[in-house]
Motif scaffolding. Structure first.
Motif, mmCIF file in Angstrom:
data_model
loop_
_atom_site.group_PDB
_atom_site.id
_atom_site.type_symbol
_atom_site.label_atom_id
_atom_site.label_comp_id
_atom_site.label_asym_id
_atom_site.label_seq_id
_atom_site.Cartn_x
_atom_site.Cartn_y
_atom_site.Cartn_z
ATOM 1 N N ASN A 78 0.829 -1.200 0.000
ATOM 2 C CA ASN A 78 0.000 0.000 0.000
ATOM 3 C C ASN A 78 0.867 1.255 0.000
ATOM 4 O O ASN A 78 0.619 2.200 -0.731
ATOM 5 N N LEU A 79 1.907 1.213 0.854
ATOM 6 C CA LEU A 79 2.784 2.380 0.947
ATOM 7 C C LEU A 79 3.610 2.523 -0.335
ATOM 8 O O LEU A 79 3.863 3.631 -0.794
ATOM 9 N N ALA A 80 4.014 1.377 -0.909
ATOM 10 C CA ALA A 80 4.939 1.426 -2.042
ATOM 11 C C ALA A 80 4.255 1.820 -3.342
ATOM 12 O O ALA A 80 4.916 2.311 -4.260
ATOM 13 N N PHE A 81 2.939 1.624 -3.419
ATOM 14 C CA PHE A 81 2.237 1.743 -4.706
ATOM 15 C C PHE A 81 2.528 3.064 -5.433
ATOM 16 O O PHE A 81 2.952 3.063 -6.585
ATOM 17 N N GLY A 82 2.314 4.165 -4.724
ATOM 18 C CA GLY A 82 2.510 5.465 -5.353
ATOM 19 C C GLY A 82 3.956 5.690 -5.780
ATOM 20 O O GLY A 82 4.231 6.310 -6.807
ATOM 21 N N LEU A 83 4.892 5.159 -4.977
ATOM 22 C CA LEU A 83 6.309 5.344 -5.296
ATOM 23 C C LEU A 83 6.691 4.543 -6.534
ATOM 24 O O LEU A 83 7.430 5.018 -7.391
ATOM 25 N N GLU A 131 12.230 1.172 -0.308
ATOM 26 C CA GLU A 131 12.300 0.401 0.918
ATOM 27 C C GLU A 131 12.658 1.279 2.111
ATOM 28 O O GLU A 131 12.018 1.213 3.158
ATOM 29 N N SER A 132 13.668 2.123 1.933
ATOM 30 C CA SER A 132 14.104 2.929 3.083
ATOM 31 C C SER A 132 13.020 3.932 3.463
ATOM 32 O O SER A 132 12.795 4.193 4.648
ATOM 33 N N ARG A 133 12.321 4.472 2.473
ATOM 34 C CA ARG A 133 11.268 5.438 2.795
ATOM 35 C C ARG A 133 10.111 4.765 3.524
ATOM 36 O O ARG A 133 9.540 5.333 4.466
ATOM 37 N N ILE A 134 9.763 3.540 3.095
ATOM 38 C CA ILE A 134 8.680 2.817 3.772
ATOM 39 C C ILE A 134 9.057 2.556 5.223
ATOM 40 O O ILE A 134 8.260 2.792 6.143
ATOM 41 N N LEU A 135 10.299 2.088 5.429
ATOM 42 C CA LEU A 135 10.716 1.779 6.797
ATOM 43 C C LEU A 135 10.691 3.024 7.673
ATOM 44 O O LEU A 135 10.235 2.999 8.813
ATOM 45 N N LYS A 136 11.169 4.121 7.123
ATOM 46 C CA LYS A 136 11.216 5.363 7.888
ATOM 47 C C LYS A 136 9.793 5.808 8.266
ATOM 48 O O LYS A 136 9.505 6.118 9.430
ATOM 49 N N THR A 137 8.907 5.809 7.295
ATOM 50 C CA THR A 137 7.523 6.221 7.554
ATOM 51 C C THR A 137 6.846 5.286 8.549
ATOM 52 O O THR A 137 6.159 5.735 9.472
ATOM 53 N N ALA A 138 7.076 3.965 8.343
ATOM 54 C CA ALA A 138 6.448 2.992 9.236
ATOM 55 C C ALA A 138 6.927 3.197 10.666
ATOM 56 O O ALA A 138 6.149 3.084 11.621
ATOM 57 N N ASN A 139 8.201 3.536 10.815
ATOM 58 C CA ASN A 139 8.731 3.804 12.154
ATOM 59 C C ASN A 139 8.070 5.021 12.779
ATOM 60 O O ASN A 139 7.656 4.998 13.935
ATOM 61 N N ALA A 169 0.176 8.468 2.468
ATOM 62 C CA ALA A 169 0.282 9.852 2.026
ATOM 63 C C ALA A 169 1.683 10.401 2.288
ATOM 64 O O ALA A 169 2.294 11.035 1.431
ATOM 65 N N MET A 170 2.218 10.113 3.491
ATOM 66 C CA MET A 170 3.508 10.688 3.895
ATOM 67 C C MET A 170 4.657 10.204 3.038
ATOM 68 O O MET A 170 5.559 10.961 2.676
ATOM 69 N N VAL A 171 4.632 8.887 2.735
ATOM 70 C CA VAL A 171 5.778 8.270 2.085
ATOM 71 C C VAL A 171 6.015 8.877 0.702
ATOM 72 O O VAL A 171 7.125 8.873 0.188
ATOM 73 N N ARG A 172 4.966 9.455 0.137
ATOM 74 C CA ARG A 172 5.100 10.030 -1.208
ATOM 75 C C ARG A 172 5.814 11.371 -1.191
ATOM 76 O O ARG A 172 6.253 11.856 -2.230
#
Ligand SMILES: Nc1ncnc2c1ncn2[C@@H]1O[C@H](COP(=O)(O)OP(=O)(O)OP(=O)(O)O)[C@@H](O)[C@H]1O
Ligand SMILES: [Mg+2]
Lengths: 368, 296
Positions: free
Chosen positions: A96-101, A112-120, A148-151
């Protein structure tokens, strides 16, 4: 980073009345703007027009000075958190987080790094492999926020993202969102009908009713100087007491008679009244927190009342009392204050802080 | 006390229900269960129309014979080609039509009606209709293409053309079943993920690939399996239009079995083939059922 400008924007669904009627709004770069209003007033519609999910019937919307009326939502680079989250049901949280990226062709390691950072940041690292239906409402909400944030979009559009959360989680998320805004400095438009969210989160509030904007301003400004009866009666809880009354000229001083009580109008109001108003009727507004149990050495005006209901909330006591003329008003009193229902009670109003409204135009009579 | 009264009531209800369904169950037994059991038993006997009795038990000999049958592989191959070709093309056309209709708002019921019309026609009638339309000299199809200066086609007489003609008629008859099923699936998809995807930067095409297809997967599988099962059993249009010919071009398995029984007069062998076919269809159906229940 972006500035969002609405110019004479209207939305008409089918042949109904306008859901949004000729509104003008300037949202500054990095501003946290709250859209507040009762259900059905057009908040979501406004947000969806900005996002590009709803066509604009009339008017123009600009992002950073660029007209975006006919630009595809995909190219506006905004992120929206929907009222019902709208997660992709067949993808796990990470997907879900990766889709837009992925659609924007961001390199894999960076995704991957952006997802981990946002998830944290959002405390959803443990949920990354779960499907949306395996999440609680609060968790889904955080995932929607994460998506929304991860984008790292130019602006966030939030449509009542906290409305489905319990009171405690909502309070936490409120602070989290404010922190997020301070960290990122991204423009945020946040739709809500929650008073507390509006007062505490926004740089400015925009209060809407039936498709039009009633007032825009800093939260405390709007609280102190409501522009009209609607805003006065909508903002804060319990809202301002609004009592119909009429003026009496008594020698030099102007008096006002409301529900069996006569008050002397402070001089600056009397002047304003003389300037704008030639009728006798007026609506007096007084906030529950401007009513006290003592007279402050005679500075406050005494009101003989009768207790109708007592709401002991803990931090404070809300007392609903009846004025001699029968009008019920509420007063916000000390938490330890108690009085039996039906008993007589002397309360004191700080008349310096009263508001006057023109019953015909419903606009505030501004004191000078 | 209470529970006993309730269970007494329940028992009464159940008896009443049984009484109501008994006539229906009896008919079902007569027309489905009985022929099925009869075929199963017959498949173990040397039962021919010249000698129609269950005197000579032959065990699995009939099944062995089926495996040794010279043309059965040809027939199975024709059946496989027919099933794959018609179902796949029906799926492609059906899905396109469903996608197009899903975004239509006006006259939706009118389109539904047109779409459903072929499905409402009895397969035998469909076969007769198309036999007339495709008649080499008198048919309207050859007349129409003659107007475009194309030579008349021997639709049902040419081995290559006949196979595709049968496939085409089956598609004409059945694709709307696929379309309706897929349309129902599309109509029930949630709207929100599409909006989220558009804001996330997805084009219509990536929405289709990343959202529509995965969300439609259960419906697609059910639609395909149902059509596979139905297509394997196809009989009527072949019987009416080509009788399995020319040569073995349209000799699909159901017609092959029919010939074994009523031209070869060997009921035992035909029964064995029917049972084998039934097992194949049953396996497909069980998979379908499992899949559908696993979705809950
Ligand atoms: N798709 C639609 N078709 C027709 N009318 C609509 C549609 N969406 C919204 N409306 C109407 O437009 C008006 C504004 O709706 P909107 O969803 O913007 O309200 P809202 O302020 O977001 O309310 P809430 O707080 O309940 O979410 C309402 O009167 C609603 O009935
Ligand atoms: Mg809304």
């Amino acid at each position: 980073m972006s500035e969002i400008t609405l110019r004479n924007v209207s939305k008409i669904y089918g042949s109904d009345d306008a859901a949004v009627n000729n509104i003008n709004l300037d949202i500054k770069d990095g501003e946290f703007m709250v859209l507040l209003g009762p259900s059905g007033c057009g908040k979501s519609t406004t947000l969806r027009m900005i996002a590009g999910l709803e066509s604009i019937t009339a008017g123009d919307i600009f992002i950073d000075g660029k007209l975006i009326n006919d630009i595809d939502p995909a190219e506006r680079d905004l992120a929206i958190v929907f009222q019902n989250y709208a997660l992709y049901p067949h993808m796990n949280v990470a997907a879900n987080l990766a889709f837009g990226l992925k659609l924007r062709k961001v390199p894999k390691d960076q995704i991957e790094s952006r997802i981990l950072k946002t998830a944290n940041t959002l405390g959803i690292s443990e949920l990354l492999t779960r499907r949306p239906r395996e999440l609680s409402g609060g968790q889904q909400q955080r995932v929607a926020l994460g998506r929304a944030m991860v984008r790292e979009p130019v602006a966030f559009l939030f449509d009542e993202p906290l409305s489905n959360l319990d009171a405690k989680l909502r309070a936490t998320m409120r602070t989290e969102l404010v922190k997020l805004h301070n960290d990122l400095g991204t423009t945020i438009i946040h739709v809500t009908h929650d008073q507390v969210e509006a007062m505490t989160m926004g740089d400015r509030i925009c209060i809407m009713r039936k498709g039009i904007i009633e007032q825009v301003g800093k939260p405390l400004e709007v609280y102190r100087n409501p522009a009209n009866i609607f805003v006065a009666g909508f903002l804060a809880s319990p809202p301002m007491n609004l009592i119909e009354g009429s003026f009496e000229q008594e020698g030099d001083s102007l008096k006002i008679e409301v529900s069996g009580i006569t008050l002397t109008i402070p001089a600056h109001f009397a002047n304003a009244y003389g300037n704008v108003h030639s009728r006798k009727d007026v609506i007096l507004g007084i906030r529950p927190e401007d009513i006290y149990t003592d007279s402050n050495d005679g500075r406050y005006t005494c009101m003989e009342t009768q207790v109708v209901a007592v709401e002991a909330l803990g931090p404070e006591t809300i007392m609903v009392v009846k004025l001699p003329g029968g009008k019920e008003i509420s007063a916000r009193l000390d938490r330890s204050f108690r009085a039996p229902i039906g008993s007589a009670l002397k309360l004191y109003a700080d008349i310096e802080r009263m508001h006057l409204f023109d019953p015909e135009t419903e606009k505030a009579i501004v004191a000078r | 006390m209470n529970t006993r009264a309730a269970s007494g009531l329940e028992r009464g209800d159940r008896r009443f229900g049984l009484m109501l369904t008994a006539p229906g169950l009896a008919v079902l037994f007569l027309v489905i269960i009985f022929p099925l059991l009869f075929a199963l038993i017959t498949s173990f006997f040397d039962y021919t129309l010249i000698n129609p009795n269950h005197d000579t038990f032959v065990g699995l000999d009939n099944y062995q014979e089926v495996l040794d049958e010279e043309y059965i592989l040809t027939s199975l191959w024709v059946t496989l080609k027919f099933v794959l070709a018609s179902v796949m093309i029906e799926f492609a056309i059906g899905f396109s039509v469903a996608l197009a209709l899903n975004s239509v708002t006006r006259f939706k019921n009118f389109y539904y009606l047109i779409l459903l019309a072929p499905l409402l026609i009895n397969p035998v009638v469909v076969g007769l209709l198309w036999r007339m339309i495709l008649h080499t000299e008198l048919g309207i199809a050859n007349y129409a293409i003659s107007l475009m200066n194309i030579d008349p086609v021997n639709w049902l007489g040419n081995a290559n053309a006949a196979f595709w003609t049968v496939v085409m008629v089956d598609i004409w008859h059945q694709f709307s079943f696929m379309a309706i099923l897929l349309l129902a699936g599309l109509a029930s998809l949630p709207r929100e993920p599409y909006e989220a995807a558009r804001v996330d930067g997805a084009s219509s095409f990536s929405c289709f690939i990343h959202i529509t297809l995965p969300l439609m997967r259960p419906v697609i599988i059910v639609a395909l399996l149902l059509r596979f099962v139905f297509a394997i059993k196809t009989f009527d249009i072949v019987f009416i239009m080509t009788k399995g010919g020319p040569g073995t071009a349209t000799d699909i398995i159901s017609y092959f079995i029919y010939r074994a029984a009523f031209f070869g007069l060997d009921i035992g062998r035909a029964s064995a083939m029917s049972i084998a076919l039934l097992l194949i269809v049953l396996a497909l159906t069980i998979y379908l059922y499992r899949y559908m229940t696993s979705l809950r």
